[in-house]
Design a protein around this motif. Structure first.
Motif, PDB file in Angstrom:
ATOM      1  N   TYR A  58      -3.935   6.905  -2.486  1.00 18.82           N
ATOM      2  CA  TYR A  58      -3.309   6.187  -3.461  1.00 18.82           C
ATOM      3  C   TYR A  58      -2.111   7.047  -4.118  1.00 18.82           C
ATOM      4  CZ  TYR A  58      -2.824   4.768  -8.643  1.00 18.82           C
ATOM      5  OH  TYR A  58      -2.287   4.359  -9.971  1.00 18.82           O
ATOM      6  N   TYR A  59      -2.337   8.486  -4.423  1.00 18.24           N
ATOM      7  CA  TYR A  59      -1.392   9.101  -4.835  1.00 18.24           C
ATOM      8  C   TYR A  59      -0.306   9.509  -4.137  1.00 18.24           C
ATOM      9  CZ  TYR A  59      -3.922   9.393  -9.457  1.00 18.24           C
ATOM     10  OH  TYR A  59      -4.390   9.307 -10.820  1.00 18.24           O
ATOM     11  N   ARG A  60      -0.679   9.505  -2.571  1.00 20.40           N
ATOM     12  CA  ARG A  60       0.174   9.864  -1.563  1.00 20.40           C
ATOM     13  C   ARG A  60       1.386   8.593  -1.882  1.00 20.40           C
ATOM     14  NH1 ARG A  60      -2.723   9.818   2.704  1.00 20.40           N
ATOM     15  NH2 ARG A  60      -2.992  12.356   2.795  1.00 20.40           N
ATOM     16  N   MET A  61       0.972   7.445  -2.118  1.00 20.18           N
ATOM     17  CA  MET A  61       1.707   6.069  -1.929  1.00 20.18           C
ATOM     18  C   MET A  61       2.367   6.259  -3.336  1.00 20.18           C
ATOM     19  SD  MET A  61      -0.865   3.503  -0.160  1.00 20.18           S
ATOM     20  CE  MET A  61       0.282   2.099  -0.165  1.00 20.18           C
ATOM     21  N   ARG A  62       2.022   6.654  -4.167  1.00 23.66           N
ATOM     22  CA  ARG A  62       2.619   6.988  -5.515  1.00 23.66           C
ATOM     23  C   ARG A  62       3.704   8.138  -5.690  1.00 23.66           C
ATOM     24  NH1 ARG A  62       0.031   5.690 -10.482  1.00 23.66           N
ATOM     25  NH2 ARG A  62       1.794   6.530 -11.364  1.00 23.66           N
ATOM     26  N   PRO A  90       5.527   2.881  -1.417  1.00 22.35           N
ATOM     27  CA  PRO A  90       5.403   2.766  -2.763  1.00 22.35           C
ATOM     28  C   PRO A  90       4.116   2.002  -3.237  1.00 22.35           C
ATOM     29  CG  PRO A  90       7.552   2.578  -2.333  1.00 22.35           C
ATOM     30  CD  PRO A  90       7.114   2.249  -1.048  1.00 22.35           C
ATOM     31  N   TYR A  91       3.336   2.577  -3.800  1.00 26.48           N
ATOM     32  CA  TYR A  91       1.848   1.737  -4.275  1.00 26.48           C
ATOM     33  C   TYR A  91       2.508   0.658  -5.387  1.00 26.48           C
ATOM     34  CZ  TYR A  91      -2.803   0.451  -5.230  1.00 26.48           C
ATOM     35  OH  TYR A  91      -4.181  -0.183  -5.306  1.00 26.48           O
ATOM     36  N   PRO A  92       2.071  -0.574  -5.132  1.00 28.37           N
ATOM     37  CA  PRO A  92       2.638  -1.595  -6.083  1.00 28.37           C
ATOM     38  C   PRO A  92       2.268  -1.148  -7.538  1.00 28.37           C
ATOM     39  CG  PRO A  92       1.588  -2.644  -4.293  1.00 28.37           C
ATOM     40  CD  PRO A  92       1.178  -1.213  -4.343  1.00 28.37           C
ATOM     41  N   LEU A 120      -1.636  -2.769  -1.660  1.00 31.48           N
ATOM     42  CA  LEU A 120      -2.669  -2.452  -2.812  1.00 31.48           C
ATOM     43  C   LEU A 120      -4.182  -2.065  -2.215  1.00 31.48           C
ATOM     44  CD1 LEU A 120      -1.850  -5.711  -5.297  1.00 31.48           C
ATOM     45  CD2 LEU A 120      -1.960  -3.051  -5.847  1.00 31.48           C
ATOM     46  N   LEU A 121      -4.613  -2.628  -1.052  1.00 31.34           N
ATOM     47  CA  LEU A 121      -5.799  -2.499  -0.414  1.00 31.34           C
ATOM     48  C   LEU A 121      -5.858  -1.452   0.458  1.00 31.34           C
ATOM     49  CD1 LEU A 121      -6.596  -6.382   0.378  1.00 31.34           C
ATOM     50  CD2 LEU A 121      -7.829  -4.758  -1.175  1.00 31.34           C
ATOM     51  N   SER A 152      -1.688  -5.332  -9.724  1.00 32.84           N
ATOM     52  CA  SER A 152      -1.193  -4.225  -9.557  1.00 32.84           C
ATOM     53  C   SER A 152      -1.652  -3.174 -10.774  1.00 32.84           C
ATOM     54  CB  SER A 152       0.343  -4.137  -9.469  1.00 32.84           C
ATOM     55  OG  SER A 152       0.526  -4.742  -8.332  1.00 32.84           O
ATOM     56  N   ALA A 153      -1.330  -3.930 -12.052  1.00 32.97           N
ATOM     57  CA  ALA A 153      -1.627  -3.352 -13.173  1.00 32.97           C
ATOM     58  C   ALA A 153      -3.117  -2.628 -13.486  1.00 32.97           C
ATOM     59  CB  ALA A 153      -1.200  -4.132 -14.546  1.00 32.97           C
ATOM     60  N   GLU A 154      -3.968  -3.803 -12.943  1.00 38.13           N
ATOM     61  CA  GLU A 154      -5.441  -3.269 -12.907  1.00 38.13           C
ATOM     62  C   GLU A 154      -5.779  -2.316 -11.851  1.00 38.13           C
ATOM     63  OE1 GLU A 154      -7.290  -7.216 -11.957  1.00 38.13           O
ATOM     64  OE2 GLU A 154      -6.753  -8.028 -14.064  1.00 38.13           O
ATOM     65  N   ALA A 155      -5.029  -2.311 -10.820  1.00 39.53           N
ATOM     66  CA  ALA A 155      -5.380  -1.493  -9.730  1.00 39.53           C
ATOM     67  C   ALA A 155      -5.003   0.295 -10.585  1.00 39.53           C
ATOM     68  CB  ALA A 155      -4.572  -1.412  -8.673  1.00 39.53           C
ATOM     69  N   GLU A 156      -3.869   0.244 -11.224  1.00 43.29           N
ATOM     70  CA  GLU A 156      -3.627   1.441 -11.800  1.00 43.29           C
ATOM     71  C   GLU A 156      -4.460   2.047 -12.946  1.00 43.29           C
ATOM     72  OE1 GLU A 156       0.350   3.564 -13.946  1.00 43.29           O
ATOM     73  OE2 GLU A 156       0.370   1.365 -13.150  1.00 43.29           O
TER      74      GLU A 156
END
Length: 921
Positions: free
Chosen positions: A65-69, A752-754, A721-722, A657-661
């Motif tokens: 996740y953070y790599r994609m961020r 980039p992570y959504p 996302l997944l 996307s907001a919920e994932a964050e």
């Protein structure tokens, strides 16, 4: 389209992992804000168990996740040399070859250990790769590697110089099979059936006897006092006098200490300071002698009367009891439940044992370690675990760091002929520090440091401490402190606390900012997984599958008791009559994430894994649909939606996307997986795929083209996302989707992570309209199903009631309704009474009527009667709540108002259903 027709993870998981690792994508990039995780180093002797799979999955999800961020991510890999476990494994292997540890000698044995480690000791790292572990393997550290070993020696020498490490005689947990001290963590206390023996100790003046009760009568040979409570009036006059210790003829004092429970037995207890931890504390308070009566293998030594010397402790017990009975002073024997400490490696009863060991003075380190957490420098998640941490730090004892083993970091201390100790980084350094020449013979301490000592240095030893050049090359300044430690609650004391104290002491840094504490993985019945119970699940078996016969063999191999093995075989055959199917890595990982609540225990149920395998298959099939409907198409950038369905799915994407964050930030992997599952399965794979079909097959070319773009765009973002949770299937599918969108990245891992802010547009009206359309489609499909209408048959839809907005929507979405529900026409009628016999449904205030052919009337009467009964029951529930003063007065106003609205809606439905039912009579 080159995507395989069916989902089969075996076809791509290994291939994809090899591509990832060889590409170097797991390594830090040197750009972006740093984000790092320390892998709790698993034992090099071991194989993956469900606890590993659980924690590694969550760590990998965070790293991906953070790599994609866009963070500069480092997941520090490594394994622990596992002193005790490794010695046991290698010694067992040697025995099979007719060799022994002692026969080889220390150097020969260590050589064999390294040989074994090179051949089979890296198994667990290979298995970690099967889980998708995206750590930097090029930096992987073994706790016996030169860099780590150098840190261990340096830490020991510095702490000894500072007076924090010392050698002394203390009581320790002693395993008489391994012949070494072990930590509290390696001791399992379980309730077992035993006995309580009452023994009469005669006063030395012969005037009376004191009856004491014990569960370990053999240890009386090492008694140095008997003890009473200072306020116990029965015995106050005896305090300061002596008794004659039976079988030994030694006089020992009667002392008073508030530790005694006056209600237990007679209120008199024996004191054996060298063989009981509580008695040891009493002995220190009262200055009592410490008499050790056992050898390292738990036989009676020369400190006991000659009759008992050489007897095993349990044989000595039998002889002691027989002698006491012969002397007429064995007063009583009765059954008694007791907590028995057993070594987790050998299952042998652990002996409190008085021996010379090396210790770390902990009070000052603990005070500082507690301060760092209390003031918020380090955060525990969930926060309640800080109480566990605080309790241990406030009641800490000095830490025994020496082990009587050969495999491990040998203690850097040397002795001369008089026993004087010289500590140094090597023998030359020790001689220089002690000011002694080469003419003085020295021999090195035989003991090694326990593995928790080297593991406690892990946050900075892996970064090259204390060598500044190595620290710079490995990124000490960049990656210390690490971002989060993911670990189990069972090692808060033994590892988490020690890393905090030692990192602060040596570097002035905290080791990590967050400590995310996971629960214990149990089986579906809530039982702890254990080999002895036969309920252990091997993650690799869940990934690849395993036959019943192989599973039975795995679970019963090594069990010494044939009846127990038979019991486990029977239970295994009952639970897995056809073995365990292959779920694939992604299904296992998604199951783990879905179970990762902020509770202590996680019940692992294979049916969940089966469900999430179906989820992966759903993604696969949805991707095939998208690819088949976008052949030859290519797009770039974000779509400019032409249809309400497109606007609706883009709004759902923004919400997901907001919920994932939010959930990643809170370590709520359960809520994360639930949210993404709902978006993927329901919003995209079910509804948007269906809602896209009218546009794809319609005459509006612009709408069709826009829908294709949106299908690809949302699917690509969904796979992104997944990806942190299910990396393999998302990568395999993404590789097919990305080229159609002109995406430059070679892997979804670098996309980039959504984030919700990326999806512009006010789609509130479209959301409302599509939710109405979904309700209409669902209601009509339910009617068709209940009437058993063939999927290919066209039906008529009559509409009545509703408002102007319903009429407008019905006209606007007429083509979609006809396409999705196989309708030949849609008409509004003045009221239900003017319509022919029809099956009704209600959406808001709008009534839907599907005219019935004659052969469907009876079935519809039955259906309506059931629906009227159901709705009538809901009305009764609502009325019951609203007639309750307690509910109306105590429930939030919004809840009460919602219930009133529900009652109105139910009544509207009942009115329509009743009217329609009346028409059928």
């Amino acid at each position: 389209m080159s995507l395989a027709p069916s989902y089969d993870p075996k076809q791509f998981e290994t291939r994809l992992y090899e591509q990832w690792e060889s590409s170097g994508v797991f390594k830090p990039r040197g750009e972006g804000e740093p984000y790092s995780i320390l892998l709790p180093p698993p034992n090099v002797t071991g194989t993956l168990h469900m606890g590993h799979a659980f924690q590694h999955t969550l760590q990998d999800a965070l790293i991906r996740y953070y790599r994609m961020r866009g963070y500069d991510t480092l997941w520090q890999m490594g394994t622990d040399h596992a002193g005790i476990a490794t010695e046991m494994v290698v010694a067992r292997n040697l025995g099979a070859d007719g060799l022994t540890r002692d026969g080889l000698g220390r150097d020969g044995f260590i050589e064999k250990v390294w040989e074994w480690k090179g051949q089979s000791g890296d198994t667990i790292e290979r298995q970690m790769r099967r889980l998708g572990t995206s750590g930097d393997w090029s930096r992987s550290m073994f706790t016996m590697d030169p860099i780590a070993s150098n840190a261990v020696i340096e830490a020991f020498v510095r702490m000894h110089e500072q007076g924090l490490i010392y050698r002394g005689q203390r009581l320790v947990n002693w395993d008489p099979v391994l012949k070494t001290a072990i930590s509290d963590l390696e001791v399992i206390n379980e309730e077992e059936d035993g006995f309580l023996w009452s023994i009469a100790y005669p006063l030395s003046d012969g005037s009376a006897t004191l009856v004491v009760a014990t569960t370990r009568p053999e240890t009386m040979l090492g008694d140095t006092a008997v003890m009473v409570h200072p306020d116990d009036e029965r015995y106050q006059h005896l305090i300061g006098k002596t008794v004659t210790l039976p079988l030994s003829a030694r006089e020992i004092p009667i002392i008073a200490d508030s530790y005694v429970d006056r209600e237990f037995g007679t209120g008199v207890v024996k004191v054996t300071p060298a063989h009981d931890f509580n008695d040891y504390a009493v002995g220190q308070r009262h200055g009592l002698p410490m008499i050790n009566i056992f050898t390292p293998d738990a036989a009676v030594n020369d400190n006991a009367p000659a009759k008992y010397v050489g007897l095993d402790r349990y044989e000595a017990r039998k002889v002691v009891l027989a002698d006491l009975e012969a002397e007429g002073i064995l007063v009583e024997t009765k059954p008694h439940k007791l907590q028995v400490p057993r070594g987790d490696r050998t299952n042998q009863v652990i002996e409190p044992y008085l021996t010379d060991q090396w210790f770390v003075q902990m009070d000052g380190l603990a005070k500082r370690g507690l301060e760092l957490v209390e003031k918020g420098d380090i955060r525990f998640v969930p926060p309640n675990w800080i109480n566990t941490y605080r309790h241990w730090m406030e009641n800490i004892q000095d830490w025994c760091i020496s082990r009587q083993l050969w495999w491990g970091h040998r203690i850097p201390a040397w002795y001369d002929a008089d026993g004087k100790i010289y500590v140094g980084r090597d023998e030359a350094d020790a001689r220089a520090r002690g000011g002694i020449g080469a003419d003085v013979a020295l021999h090195q301490d035989n003991d090694v440091l326990e593995t928790w000592f080297s593991s406690g240095l892990w946050p900075f030893s892996t970064m090259g401490w204390p060598d500044e050049a190595t620290m710079g090359a490995r990124g000490f300044e960049r990656f210390v402190p690490s971002s989060v430690l993911v670990t189990g609650f069972d090692i808060i004391f033994f590892w988490v606390a020690r890393m905090i104290m030692l990192t602060d002491h040596f570097t002035g840094q905290i080791p990590f900012k967050d400590v995310y504490i996971t629960g214990l993985v149990r089986d579906q019945f809530g039982q702890k997984m254990a080999k002895s119970k036969g309920n252990v699940l091997d993650p690799i078996d869940l990934i690849d599958g395993i036959s019943l016969e192989d599973l039975v063999a795995k679970r019963t191999t090594g069990l010494m008791n044939p009846k127990h093995a038979e019991k486990i075989e029977k239970a295994t055959r009952k639970e897995f009559p056809e073995g365990i199917p292959a779920f694939g890595t992604d299904a296992l990982r998604f199951t783990i994430a879905a179970l990762a609540t902020h509770g202590r225990d996680i019940k692992f149920d294979l049916s969940r894994a089966e469900g999430y395998k179906n989820f992966c298959n759903k993604l696969w099939n949805a991707t095939r649909f998208v690819l088949m409907n976008t052949e030859g198409a290519s797009f770039s950038g974000a779509p400019q939606p032409k249809t309400d369905a497109e606007r609706w799915i883009l709004a759902q994407l923004a919400k997901a996307s907001a919920e994932a964050e939010t959930h990643f930030a809170a370590y709520r992997f359960d809520l994360l997986s639930q949210s993404l599952y709902e978006f993927a399965w329901n919003a995209f794979c079910d509804w948007f795929v269906e809602l896209s079909k009218p546009a794809l097959q319609g005459e509006d070319a612009a709408a069709a083209d826009s829908t294709r773009h949106t299908l690809l765009y949302v699917l690509e973002r969904l796979l992104s996302l997944l990806h942190p949770l299910i990396p393999f299937v998302t990568e395999e599918l993404w590789q097919q989707v990305a080229p159609k969108l002109g995406i430059a990245e070679a892997t979804v891992m670098l996309r980039p992570y959504p984030q919700a802010s990326q999806f512009d547009g006010d789609y509130a009206q479209a959301e409302s309209d599509i939710e109405w359309l979904k309700a209409m489609v669902s209601a009509l499909r339910k009617v068709r199903s209940e009437l058993n209408v063939k999927p290919s048959d066209l039906v008529t839809l009559l509409l009545t009631k509703g408002d102007a907005r319903d009429r407008a929507r019905s006209e606007r979405f007429a083509s979609q309704l006809k396409f999705l529900n196989k309708l030949d026409r849609i008409e509004f009628v003045d009221d239900a009474a003017s319509a022919p016999p029809a099956a009704p449904a209600v959406v808001g205030e709008l009534t839907l009527l599907v005219p019935l052919p004659a052969d469907k009337l009876d079935a519809e009467r039955v259906r309506l009667d059931k629906e009227i009964k159901r709705v009538d029951g809901e009305i009764g529930k609502s009325r019951g709540k609203l007639s309750s003063e307690t509910f109306v007065q105590n429930a939030p106003a919004a809840v009460v108002e919602q219930e009133r609205k529900r009652l109105v809606d139910w009544n509207v439905q009942l009115e329509g259903l009743t009217a329609q039912r009346a028409k059928l009579d």
